[in-house]
Scaffold this active site. Structure first.
Site, short mmCIF file in Angstrom:
data_model
loop_
_atom_site.label_atom_id
_atom_site.label_comp_id
_atom_site.label_asym_id
_atom_site.label_seq_id
_atom_site.Cartn_x
_atom_site.Cartn_y
_atom_site.Cartn_z
N LYS A 9 30.04 -48.16 -43.87
CA LYS A 9 30.57 -48.78 -42.65
C LYS A 9 29.48 -49.51 -41.88
O LYS A 9 28.35 -49.01 -41.75
CB LYS A 9 31.17 -47.71 -41.72
CG LYS A 9 32.39 -47.00 -42.27
CD LYS A 9 32.96 -46.06 -41.24
CE LYS A 9 34.27 -45.44 -41.69
NZ LYS A 9 34.87 -44.59 -40.64
N LYS A 69 31.84 -39.47 -45.56
CA LYS A 69 32.66 -38.93 -46.64
C LYS A 69 34.07 -39.49 -46.53
O LYS A 69 34.64 -39.54 -45.43
CB LYS A 69 32.70 -37.40 -46.54
CG LYS A 69 33.60 -36.72 -47.57
CD LYS A 69 33.04 -36.83 -48.96
CE LYS A 69 33.92 -36.06 -49.96
NZ LYS A 69 33.44 -36.26 -51.35
N HIS A 91 43.39 -51.60 -43.01
CA HIS A 91 42.91 -50.69 -41.96
C HIS A 91 43.41 -51.08 -40.57
O HIS A 91 42.87 -50.63 -39.56
CB HIS A 91 41.37 -50.64 -41.95
CG HIS A 91 40.78 -50.26 -43.26
ND1 HIS A 91 40.90 -49.00 -43.81
CD2 HIS A 91 40.07 -50.99 -44.16
CE1 HIS A 91 40.27 -48.96 -44.97
NE2 HIS A 91 39.77 -50.14 -45.21
N LYS A 101 46.96 -51.42 -38.01
CA LYS A 101 48.22 -50.71 -37.86
C LYS A 101 49.42 -51.65 -37.92
O LYS A 101 49.37 -52.76 -37.42
CB LYS A 101 48.19 -49.94 -36.55
CG LYS A 101 47.01 -48.97 -36.46
CD LYS A 101 46.63 -48.66 -35.04
CE LYS A 101 45.30 -47.94 -34.98
NZ LYS A 101 44.82 -47.76 -33.60
N GLU A 116 36.69 -42.69 -34.07
CA GLU A 116 36.03 -43.60 -33.14
C GLU A 116 36.74 -43.57 -31.80
O GLU A 116 37.82 -43.00 -31.66
CB GLU A 116 36.00 -45.03 -33.68
CG GLU A 116 37.36 -45.66 -33.86
CD GLU A 116 37.29 -47.05 -34.48
OE1 GLU A 116 36.19 -47.49 -34.84
OE2 GLU A 116 38.34 -47.69 -34.60
N ARG A 157 39.40 -49.20 -24.29
CA ARG A 157 40.28 -50.24 -23.76
C ARG A 157 41.71 -49.76 -23.90
O ARG A 157 41.97 -48.69 -24.45
CB ARG A 157 40.11 -51.54 -24.56
CG ARG A 157 40.28 -51.33 -26.06
CD ARG A 157 40.31 -52.60 -26.87
NE ARG A 157 40.20 -52.39 -28.29
CZ ARG A 157 41.18 -52.00 -29.09
NH1 ARG A 157 42.37 -51.76 -28.58
NH2 ARG A 157 40.99 -51.85 -30.39
#
Length: 443
Positions: free
Chosen positions: A156, A199, A232, A234, A284, A288
């Protein structure tokens, strides 16, 4: 606070305007030249065209937006989501100009904005973490950390978002290339090439908690399930999650509130989690308002934009009303082609038809005749249904979307009947690969 400048566009600008006007605030819109006739631009009390279509020349021009806000007598700036909403330097500049920023403090943004910084904060707050690595100096260190953690892993970009700079790696052969790609994307899209490993949790669900804070105390309003995703990002969101036991829900909400307290969180935010194997792990913090906030509003009875404004005015946290309860589910309607990996399909909308329904809410950024540009996100509208039960909410949304019409360009409307009819989704046991593994839709 008498007037509010909304530093955004589309459906979220209209959403903020709706609450601001109900609260008696004068609304000031900024728009690119391309958006000057968009619904949000027409509906504002004041409109100011701020630059060409490209976001870097318009919606990302923080200094120009602040200068305009001061010139027009605005008291506050609401950043919506995307664009400048999680930019700590912008938030600081707004406050330095004597304006209220409708969001967290710059210090909190910095504390939770980078994935590594947020992981460190979550660890101090006692929130469960996915096994991971420190920042990586080079590919050889990445290889050593991957062996320690165990494949498969996710590599990442620390500053990444929206799935950018994030890649699954199943073994050492592809690690060096994935490391270089994550570095490149981090530098290109976010100006930060820092990379780390986590992982990979196989077959995960994505569950998040809505928090509100006043800089001292933090409350968790409830959870949302956002597991139906492409790239990734929605596609369907619901509240509450269908997969949490009462005990696990209580643990997750308390962990999110404790993390918010550790960050001295102010305003609205979301703590995102991975759920799997009966446990949850911190993912994470989004400092906002979230795109999917309406599902929380429908089950709690709170207007989250109103609460954002009240907190920014120094009124503190709300006394929570008796919630309506039940279940809410949201479909993100996007100008995308599901048969072509959900690639954007910009163009002119000939017809938009969203019928009235007592238990369905539509937050739309477009109308008949709107031009959908490749310069911006493909989101056209959010359709949210409420029901006493999850099945009732799903059925209402399914039936409603069968009557809705968006003509003139390709959208993802045809995907939702397939999602809502699928037995795995109806059982609430789907994972983040659902669209691919169950519906065969690549992204």
């Amino acid at each position: 606070m008498d007037s509010l400048l909304i530093a955004n566009r589309g459906e979220i600008a209209r959403r903020v305007q709706r609450t601001a006007k109900r609260m008696g605030l004068r609304t000031i819109a900024v728009a690119s030249e391309l958006d000057r006739d968009a619904p949000f631009a027409r509906e504002a009390d004041e409109l100011h065209v701020i630059g060409p279509a490209a976001p870097k020349d318009s919606y990302l021009k923080g200094d120009a937006i602040i200068e305009l806000a001061r010139a027009r007598g605005a008291d506050a700036i609401h950043p919506g989501y995307g664009f400048l909403s999680e930019n700590a330097d912008f938030a600081g500049a707004v406050e330095a100009a004597g304006l209220a920023f409708i969001g967290p403090t710059p210090e909190t943004m910095r504390a939770v904005g980078g994935k590594l910084e947020a992981r460190a904060l979550a660890e101090r707050a006692g929130v469960p973490l996915v096994p991971g690595s420190p920042p990586l100096a080079d590919a050889s260190q990445a290889a050593a950390e991957a062996e320690r953690i165990g494949y498969p892993i996710m590599i990442k970009a620390s500053a990444g978002g929206g799935g950018i700079g994030m890649t699954r790696v199943d073994g050492p052969k592809k690690l060096e290339r994935a490391f270089a790609e994550a570095q490149r994307k981090g530098e290109t899209f976010f100006g930060d090439g820092t990379v780390y490993l986590e992982k990979l949790i196989e077959h995960p669900a994505h569950v998040e908690v809505q928090i509100l804070g006043d800089g001292h105390e933090v409350i968790a309003l409830g959870d949302r399930d956002c597991t139906v995703q492409r790239r990734h990002q929605k596609v369907v969101e619901e509240a509450p999650s269908p997969r949490l036991s009462p005990e696990l829900r209580a643990q997750m909400l308390e962990a999110a509130a404790e993390l918010g307290r550790a960050a001295r969180y102010r305003n609205a935010g979301t703590v995102e989690m991975i759920h799997g194997d009966g446990s949850f792990y911190f993912l994470e913090v989004n400092s906002r308002l979230q795109v999917e906030h309406p599902v929380t509003e429908l089950v709690t009875g709170l207007d989250l934009v109103e609460q954002q404004i009240r907190i920014a005015r120094g009124e503190g946290l709300p006394t929570l009303p008796e919630p309506p309860g039940g279940h809410a589910i949201e479909a993100r309607i996007c100008a995308e082609d599901p048969d072509k990996r959900f690639f954007p399909s910009p163009g002119r909308i000939e017809l938009v038809h969203f019928p009235e329904h007592p238990h369905v809410r539509v937050d739309a950024g477009v109308a008949s005749g709107s031009e959908v540009s490749p310069f911006y996100d493909s989101l056209l509208a959010k359709v949210i249904a409420w029901g006493k039960t999850r099945d009732e909410a799903i059925d209402r949304l399914r039936d409603y979307l069968a009557e809705a019409r968006i003509e003139g360009l390709t959208s993802n409307l045809a995907v939702f009947p397939r999602v809502f009819a699928h037995e795995v989704f109806r059982a609430g046991t789907h994972d983040t690969s659902f669209l691919l593994t169950e519906l065969g839709l690549k992204s």
